[in-house]
Design a protein around this motif. Structure first.
Motif, mmCIF file in Angstrom:
data_model
loop_
_atom_site.group_PDB
_atom_site.id
_atom_site.type_symbol
_atom_site.label_atom_id
_atom_site.label_comp_id
_atom_site.label_asym_id
_atom_site.label_seq_id
_atom_site.Cartn_x
_atom_site.Cartn_y
_atom_site.Cartn_z
ATOM 1 N N ASP A 1 0.839 -1.195 0.000
ATOM 2 C CA ASP A 1 0.000 0.000 0.000
ATOM 3 C C ASP A 1 0.872 1.243 0.000
ATOM 4 O O ASP A 1 1.906 1.290 0.675
ATOM 5 C CB ASP A 1 -0.904 0.021 1.239
ATOM 6 C CG ASP A 1 -2.023 -1.004 1.157
ATOM 7 O OD1 ASP A 1 -2.344 -1.433 0.034
ATOM 8 O OD2 ASP A 1 -2.563 -1.384 2.213
ATOM 9 N N ARG B 1 0.733 5.798 -0.152
ATOM 10 C CA ARG B 1 -0.026 7.036 -0.109
ATOM 11 C C ARG B 1 0.800 8.139 -0.771
ATOM 12 O O ARG B 1 1.581 8.837 -0.126
ATOM 13 C CB ARG B 1 -0.348 7.422 1.333
ATOM 14 C CG ARG B 1 -1.207 8.671 1.399
ATOM 15 C CD ARG B 1 -1.633 8.979 2.797
ATOM 16 N NE ARG B 1 -2.424 10.193 2.784
ATOM 17 C CZ ARG B 1 -3.465 10.401 3.564
ATOM 18 N NH1 ARG B 1 -3.841 9.488 4.412
ATOM 19 N NH2 ARG B 1 -4.122 11.525 3.508
ATOM 20 N N GLU B 2 0.683 8.329 -2.084
ATOM 21 C CA GLU B 2 -0.098 7.614 -3.085
ATOM 22 C C GLU B 2 0.781 7.554 -4.313
ATOM 23 O O GLU B 2 1.625 8.423 -4.512
ATOM 24 C CB GLU B 2 -1.401 8.362 -3.362
ATOM 25 C CG GLU B 2 -2.245 7.773 -4.444
ATOM 26 C CD GLU B 2 -3.541 8.583 -4.655
ATOM 27 O OE1 GLU B 2 -4.418 8.046 -5.319
ATOM 28 O OE2 GLU B 2 -3.644 9.708 -4.190
ATOM 29 N N ASP C 1 1.033 7.237 -8.645
ATOM 30 C CA ASP C 1 0.360 7.300 -9.937
ATOM 31 C C ASP C 1 0.932 6.192 -10.825
ATOM 32 O O ASP C 1 2.103 6.213 -11.180
ATOM 33 C CB ASP C 1 0.613 8.672 -10.576
ATOM 34 C CG ASP C 1 -0.066 8.825 -11.934
ATOM 35 O OD1 ASP C 1 -0.755 7.880 -12.366
ATOM 36 O OD2 ASP C 1 0.094 9.897 -12.546
ATOM 37 N N SER D 1 -5.590 2.677 -7.827
ATOM 38 C CA SER D 1 -6.195 3.300 -6.656
ATOM 39 C C SER D 1 -7.215 2.352 -6.051
ATOM 40 O O SER D 1 -7.983 1.718 -6.756
ATOM 41 C CB SER D 1 -6.870 4.606 -7.068
ATOM 42 O OG SER D 1 -7.589 5.160 -5.993
ATOM 43 N N TRP E 1 -5.138 6.637 -1.576
ATOM 44 C CA TRP E 1 -4.343 5.425 -1.380
ATOM 45 C C TRP E 1 -4.277 4.632 -2.675
ATOM 46 O O TRP E 1 -5.243 4.552 -3.424
ATOM 47 C CB TRP E 1 -4.959 4.546 -0.282
ATOM 48 C CG TRP E 1 -5.131 5.270 1.011
ATOM 49 C CD1 TRP E 1 -6.222 5.962 1.418
ATOM 50 C CD2 TRP E 1 -4.163 5.409 2.048
ATOM 51 N NE1 TRP E 1 -6.006 6.510 2.651
ATOM 52 C CE2 TRP E 1 -4.752 6.185 3.068
ATOM 53 C CE3 TRP E 1 -2.857 4.927 2.221
ATOM 54 C CZ2 TRP E 1 -4.078 6.514 4.242
ATOM 55 C CZ3 TRP E 1 -2.198 5.251 3.396
ATOM 56 C CH2 TRP E 1 -2.807 6.032 4.383
ATOM 57 N N SER E 2 -3.141 4.043 -2.921
ATOM 58 C CA SER E 2 -2.987 3.145 -4.063
ATOM 59 C C SER E 2 -2.395 1.832 -3.574
ATOM 60 O O SER E 2 -1.817 1.761 -2.486
ATOM 61 C CB SER E 2 -2.101 3.766 -5.151
ATOM 62 O OG SER E 2 -0.838 4.121 -4.633
ATOM 63 N N ARG F 1 -13.078 -1.094 -3.912
ATOM 64 C CA ARG F 1 -13.408 0.306 -4.203
ATOM 65 C C ARG F 1 -14.727 0.420 -4.950
ATOM 66 O O ARG F 1 -15.490 1.375 -4.736
ATOM 67 C CB ARG F 1 -12.266 0.943 -5.015
ATOM 68 C CG ARG F 1 -12.483 2.420 -5.317
ATOM 69 C CD ARG F 1 -12.514 3.240 -4.053
ATOM 70 N NE ARG F 1 -12.861 4.629 -4.326
ATOM 71 C CZ ARG F 1 -13.572 5.392 -3.521
ATOM 72 N NH1 ARG F 1 -14.017 4.911 -2.377
ATOM 73 N NH2 ARG F 1 -13.846 6.631 -3.836
#
Length: 403
Positions: free
Chosen positions: A68, A70-71, A73, A95, A100-101, A231
């Motif tokens: 995990d 934060r964050e 791309d 994501s 968060w990703s 999600r």
């Protein structure tokens, strides 16, 4: 030497991430999984544009490594670019909640993290994440696996979201979930993929529903992007959904299948789904108006089961109406059109939810139909009419449901 190994154990399992605060969004720049030439195992090296808070853990059934951030791309990054290891079956990233990703690597066998670090360059601010993975056995893997409960891991405060009172005549909120997307194209045949077909159909179905004037429609994705299963369900709760419809088109490696089918959550999978959900931290995403974040697993599971006592029959009734109206519009459906399965996107305890398999890309007839705007218009009309019939019945039965 023993002190070094003790430190690594604490770093990985007790303090899973470095609290490297940074402003802006970090970008993936380079790296991925590679097998180690000496000593066996594999390793993950990621170069990011800047340091970010992160953590790592493993999950069983199947064996997975989860990181995990934060964050980060991940735009334009592919599984092939990230994965050159024979010990990693596939990699997904994207994501999974606001801010968060997540990177998820499905492993071919049990591997444990033996070293974990994130180093930030003094010049340019780029950072390198290093995870070294070594072979282990199933028992040892499972002993360490599981989502960690870290008091220092910054998370949004849980909020119970009670549904807003709905005014008489207010539009019904429908969340459409075009399956797959981004790094996950879904089924593929003859140069087309499931993710693109479902996004096209979801947009067309949205327009059909909006033209009726009876619905507000929200899409879980409106572009070719990866959205995690968790999600998708959370977005339905955030939108205050009355109905959740996931859209897919499967493909079979062998055998022949043709026509649409509608899935609801399997009854024999409900207990397992409740148990799995109760273990997760994001309990405020599961049951609107009830904050489960402070509940123990048993209490959370009971509350979810109680909600499903009312919601399951509603979902099954929705399935029946959809099948009837799709058959009426198109003249055919799958030979076994009402089905049940433990799909993750159907797990919401308080939103009537169905997954529609529009057809099979492995069927030439279905493949042609899915690419035909006229056929898609008929399918959209069938779904619209099925929703309308279900709403009439559901309102009539509302006074009989427990509050």
């Amino acid at each position: 030497m023993s002190r070094i190994f003790a430190f690594l154990f604490v770093l990985v399992w007790a303090v899973p991430g470095l609290a490297q605060e940074a402003s802006g969004l970090a970008r993936y720049e380079d790296g991925g999984f590679k097998d180690r030439r000496f000593g066996g195992g594999s390793e993950l090296r990621l170069t990011l544009s800047q340091g970010v808070p992160w953590r790592v853990f493993t999950v069983a059934d199947p064996y997975r490594l989860v990181v995990d951030f934060r964050e980060v791309d991940w735009s334009g990054v592919t599984d092939r670019e990230l994965n050159a290891s024979k010990r990693v079956r596939q990699v997904q990233m994207g994501s999974f909640r606001p801010g968060w990703s997540r990177l998820v690597a499905e492993l071919t066998g049990p591997l444990q993290v033996s070293e974990a670090s994130l180093s930030v360059a003094t010049e340019g601010g780029s950072a390198e994440l290093l995870l070294r993975l070594e072979d282990t056995d199933d028992v040892s893997f499972r002993a360490r696996a599981g989502v960690p409960s870290d008091p220092d891991w910054k998370r949004p405060e849980a909020k119970a979201r009670a549904p807003a009172p709905r005014a008489a005549g207010a539009p019904i909120v429908v969340v459409l979930d075009p399956g797959h997307g981004g790094v996950d194209p879904g089924a593929q045949r003859a140069g087309v993929n499931e993710a693109d077909l479902m996004l096209t159909f979801a947009r067309e179905l949205r327009d059909v529903l909006l033209r009726s004037g009876n619905y507000d429609v929200v899409l879980t994705r409106n572009e070719d992007s990866f959205v995690s299963l968790e999600r998708r369900v959370a977005l339905a709760h955030e939108a205050g959904a009355d109905i959740f419809i996931s859209l897919h088109a499967d493909a079979l490696d062998s055998g022949v299948a043709h026509g649409a089918s509608v899935y609801t959550l399997a009854e024999d999978a409900s207990d397992a789904a409740s148990a799995a959900l109760a273990e997760r931290h994001d309990r405020d995403d599961l049951l609107a108006g009830v904050d489960l974040s402070g509940s123990d697993d048993k209490v959370a599971s009971i509350l979810l089961d109680m909600a499903r006592l009312d919601n399951t029959p509603r979902s099954q009734a929705l399935s029946t109406h959809l099948v009837d109206e799709i058959r009426s519009e198109l003249g055919y459906v799958h030979k076994d059109p009402e089905r049940q399965a433990a799909f993750s996107v159907l797990k919401s305890a308080d939103i009537p939810s169905v997954l529609i398999e529009l057809g099979f890309l492995s069927s030439q007839e279905d493949l042609r139909s899915l690419q035909d705007p006229a056929w898609r218009g008929g399918m959209a009309a069938g779904i619209r009419d099925g929703l309308a019939a279900w709403i009439i019945e559901d309102k009539a039965l509302a006074r009989l449901r427990r509050q």
